[in-house]
Design an enzyme around this catalytic site. Structure first.
Site, PDB file in Angstrom:
ATOM      1  N   ASP A  26      -3.155   4.961  -2.080  1.00  0.00           N
ATOM      2  CA  ASP A  26      -3.259   6.344  -1.597  1.00  0.00           C
ATOM      3  C   ASP A  26      -2.308   7.250  -2.388  1.00  0.00           C
ATOM      4  O   ASP A  26      -1.243   7.605  -1.894  1.00  0.00           O
ATOM      5  CB  ASP A  26      -2.931   6.352  -0.093  1.00  0.00           C
ATOM      6  CG  ASP A  26      -3.169   7.697   0.551  1.00  0.00           C
ATOM      7  OD1 ASP A  26      -3.862   8.544  -0.048  1.00  0.00           O
ATOM      8  OD2 ASP A  26      -2.654   7.903   1.673  1.00  0.00           O
ATOM      9  N   GLN A  66       1.954  12.320  14.890  1.00  0.00           N
ATOM     10  CA  GLN A  66       0.547  12.740  14.785  1.00  0.00           C
ATOM     11  C   GLN A  66       0.265  13.727  15.914  1.00  0.00           C
ATOM     12  O   GLN A  66       0.795  13.584  17.014  1.00  0.00           O
ATOM     13  CB  GLN A  66      -0.400  11.523  14.909  1.00  0.00           C
ATOM     14  CG  GLN A  66      -0.259  10.519  13.773  1.00  0.00           C
ATOM     15  CD  GLN A  66      -0.995  10.945  12.507  1.00  0.00           C
ATOM     16  OE1 GLN A  66      -1.526  12.049  12.425  1.00  0.00           O
ATOM     17  NE2 GLN A  66      -0.988  10.080  11.510  1.00  0.00           N
ATOM     18  N   THR A 109      -5.621  15.700 -16.865  1.00  0.00           N
ATOM     19  CA  THR A 109      -4.438  14.951 -16.420  1.00  0.00           C
ATOM     20  C   THR A 109      -4.803  13.921 -15.358  1.00  0.00           C
ATOM     21  O   THR A 109      -4.352  12.773 -15.396  1.00  0.00           O
ATOM     22  CB  THR A 109      -3.372  15.932 -15.876  1.00  0.00           C
ATOM     23  OG1 THR A 109      -3.101  16.887 -16.893  1.00  0.00           O
ATOM     24  CG2 THR A 109      -2.095  15.217 -15.484  1.00  0.00           C
ATOM     25  N   LYS A 123      -2.897  -0.278   3.028  1.00  0.00           N
ATOM     26  CA  LYS A 123      -2.837   0.996   2.302  1.00  0.00           C
ATOM     27  C   LYS A 123      -1.427   1.159   1.734  1.00  0.00           C
ATOM     28  O   LYS A 123      -0.448   1.080   2.473  1.00  0.00           O
ATOM     29  CB  LYS A 123      -3.143   2.170   3.235  1.00  0.00           C
ATOM     30  CG  LYS A 123      -3.093   3.515   2.515  1.00  0.00           C
ATOM     31  CD  LYS A 123      -3.446   4.664   3.439  1.00  0.00           C
ATOM     32  CE  LYS A 123      -2.259   5.239   4.156  1.00  0.00           C
ATOM     33  NZ  LYS A 123      -1.509   6.253   3.430  1.00  0.00           N
ATOM     34  N   ILE A 158      -4.828  19.180 -13.217  1.00  0.00           N
ATOM     35  CA  ILE A 158      -5.986  19.636 -13.988  1.00  0.00           C
ATOM     36  C   ILE A 158      -6.855  18.424 -14.342  1.00  0.00           C
ATOM     37  O   ILE A 158      -6.366  17.272 -14.343  1.00  0.00           O
ATOM     38  CB  ILE A 158      -5.563  20.414 -15.256  1.00  0.00           C
ATOM     39  CG1 ILE A 158      -4.693  19.538 -16.164  1.00  0.00           C
ATOM     40  CG2 ILE A 158      -4.852  21.707 -14.887  1.00  0.00           C
ATOM     41  CD1 ILE A 158      -4.414  20.162 -17.517  1.00  0.00           C
ATOM     42  N   ARG A 213       2.031   2.679  12.131  1.00  0.00           N
ATOM     43  CA  ARG A 213       3.046   2.191  13.074  1.00  0.00           C
ATOM     44  C   ARG A 213       2.503   1.434  14.266  1.00  0.00           C
ATOM     45  O   ARG A 213       3.165   0.529  14.772  1.00  0.00           O
ATOM     46  CB  ARG A 213       3.908   3.384  13.528  1.00  0.00           C
ATOM     47  CG  ARG A 213       4.775   3.901  12.407  1.00  0.00           C
ATOM     48  CD  ARG A 213       5.204   5.312  12.616  1.00  0.00           C
ATOM     49  NE  ARG A 213       4.115   6.253  12.382  1.00  0.00           N
ATOM     50  CZ  ARG A 213       4.247   7.572  12.412  1.00  0.00           C
ATOM     51  NH1 ARG A 213       5.412   8.102  12.685  1.00  0.00           N
ATOM     52  NH2 ARG A 213       3.213   8.363  12.174  1.00  0.00           N
ATOM     53  N   LYS A 265      -3.210  10.283  -3.768  1.00  0.00           N
ATOM     54  CA  LYS A 265      -3.585  11.715  -3.591  1.00  0.00           C
ATOM     55  C   LYS A 265      -3.358  12.505  -4.880  1.00  0.00           C
ATOM     56  O   LYS A 265      -2.593  13.469  -4.932  1.00  0.00           O
ATOM     57  CB  LYS A 265      -2.811  12.342  -2.433  1.00  0.00           C
ATOM     58  CG  LYS A 265      -3.121  11.724  -1.077  1.00  0.00           C
ATOM     59  CD  LYS A 265      -2.549  12.551   0.060  1.00  0.00           C
ATOM     60  CE  LYS A 265      -2.891  11.999   1.418  1.00  0.00           C
ATOM     61  NZ  LYS A 265      -2.256  10.737   1.767  1.00  0.00           N
ATOM     62  N   LEU A 266      -4.066  12.136  -5.944  1.00  0.00           N
ATOM     63  CA  LEU A 266      -3.894  12.798  -7.239  1.00  0.00           C
ATOM     64  C   LEU A 266      -4.439  14.224  -7.186  1.00  0.00           C
ATOM     65  O   LEU A 266      -5.489  14.481  -6.591  1.00  0.00           O
ATOM     66  CB  LEU A 266      -4.611  11.998  -8.331  1.00  0.00           C
ATOM     67  CG  LEU A 266      -4.122  10.561  -8.525  1.00  0.00           C
ATOM     68  CD1 LEU A 266      -4.975   9.834  -9.555  1.00  0.00           C
ATOM     69  CD2 LEU A 266      -2.660  10.517  -8.919  1.00  0.00           C
TER      70      LEU A 266
END
Ligand code: C5P
Length: 240
Positions: A66, A202, A75, A38, A72, A223, A68-69
């Site tokens: 990854d 986490q 775009t 990733k 609007i 990790r 994360k778009l």
């Protein structure tokens, strides 16, 4: 004949917290039983498209990008279109971009990037109930999660990124819609790390076996693998 897919073949290794040289050294020694990585926003902004093609062509890894778009519809659709030449198989968008954005994403996927599966991000796990209440006056995050998950189902988004603790909430929605999504779960630690309280930043984690048992299709692990003293030992543990 049924073939069993190794757990490590369904675990995406998050290439975070490394400079480029360290990343390449890691990729050099990464076991073949782990085909997925990733790549997050930080590495993509720092090194761009060439990093993606190197990881794919030289190190022969499959890639989840990854990004994360969230913007609007026009775009996000245009931004996705610029990624059509990349050898990636998953890309993330925020489900909270809304129905029109998610529909625009599927349209551009069909036209330009049909080799990519879109994963919707629900709420960031860094937000707790207090944040959600402050930002959106949301009192019950489970209900809000379900609303976003239903939006993913209705807009034919291919999958979702969620905490393994949210997997039981999904089952009912999938049943009601007679459709299943690909479920990708971060927030994973090995059982001995959990028992030893070694879970880093986490807050709520499950072991790989627990997450797969709850219905995850893929895990994201950073990790626990990238900083493991013996990564081959960890892969064996994952697959046993
Ligand atoms: O090192 P660790 O296993 O905690 O890394 C988890 C990875 O999953 C990181 O890349 C993190 O950004 C990502 N992630 C997460 N929680 C989410 C979405 C993504 O931890 N809700």
């Amino acid at each position: 004949m049924t073939t069993t897919v190794l757990n490590s073949a369904r675990t995406m290794v998050a290439l975070d917290n490394m400079d480029q040289n360290t990343m390449f050294e890691f990729l050099e020694t990464m076991p073949k039983e782990c085909p997925w990585v990733k790549v997050g926003l930080e590495q993509y902004l720092a090194h761009g498209k060439s990093l993606i093609t190197t990881i794919h062509d030289k190190y022969e890894k499959r890639i989840f990008l990854d990004l994360k778009l969230h913007d609007i519809p026009n775009t996000v659709a245009k931004a996705l279109g610029t990624l059509s030449d990349l050898p990636v198989e998953f890309i993330t968008v925020h489900l909270s971009g809304g129905r029109a954005m998610l529909e625009a994403v599927q349209k551009v996927r069909q036209e330009k990037i049909s080799h990519v599966n879109i994963l919707g991000v629900s709420f960031l796990t860094s937000l707790d109930e207090l944040d959600l209440s402050e930002m959106f006056l949301i009192e019950n995050s489970n209900l809000a999660f379900k609303a976003l998950f239903n939006l993913a189902l209705e807009t034919k988004t291919q999958g979702i990124v969620c905490s393994p603790f949210e997997l039981p909430l999904i089952k009912d929605c999938e049943k009601a819609n007679d459709r299943v999504l690909t479920k990708v779960c971060p927030g994973i630690r090995f059982q001995d790390e959990i028992s030893g309280g070694d879970i880093g930043d986490q807050k709520r984690v499950l072991s790989p076996h627990e997450a797969f048992d709850k219905g995850a299709d893929f895990l994201v692990m950073g990790r626990s693998l990238t900083q493991a003293k013996d990564i081959n030992g960890r892969i064996t543990q994952l697959n046993s």
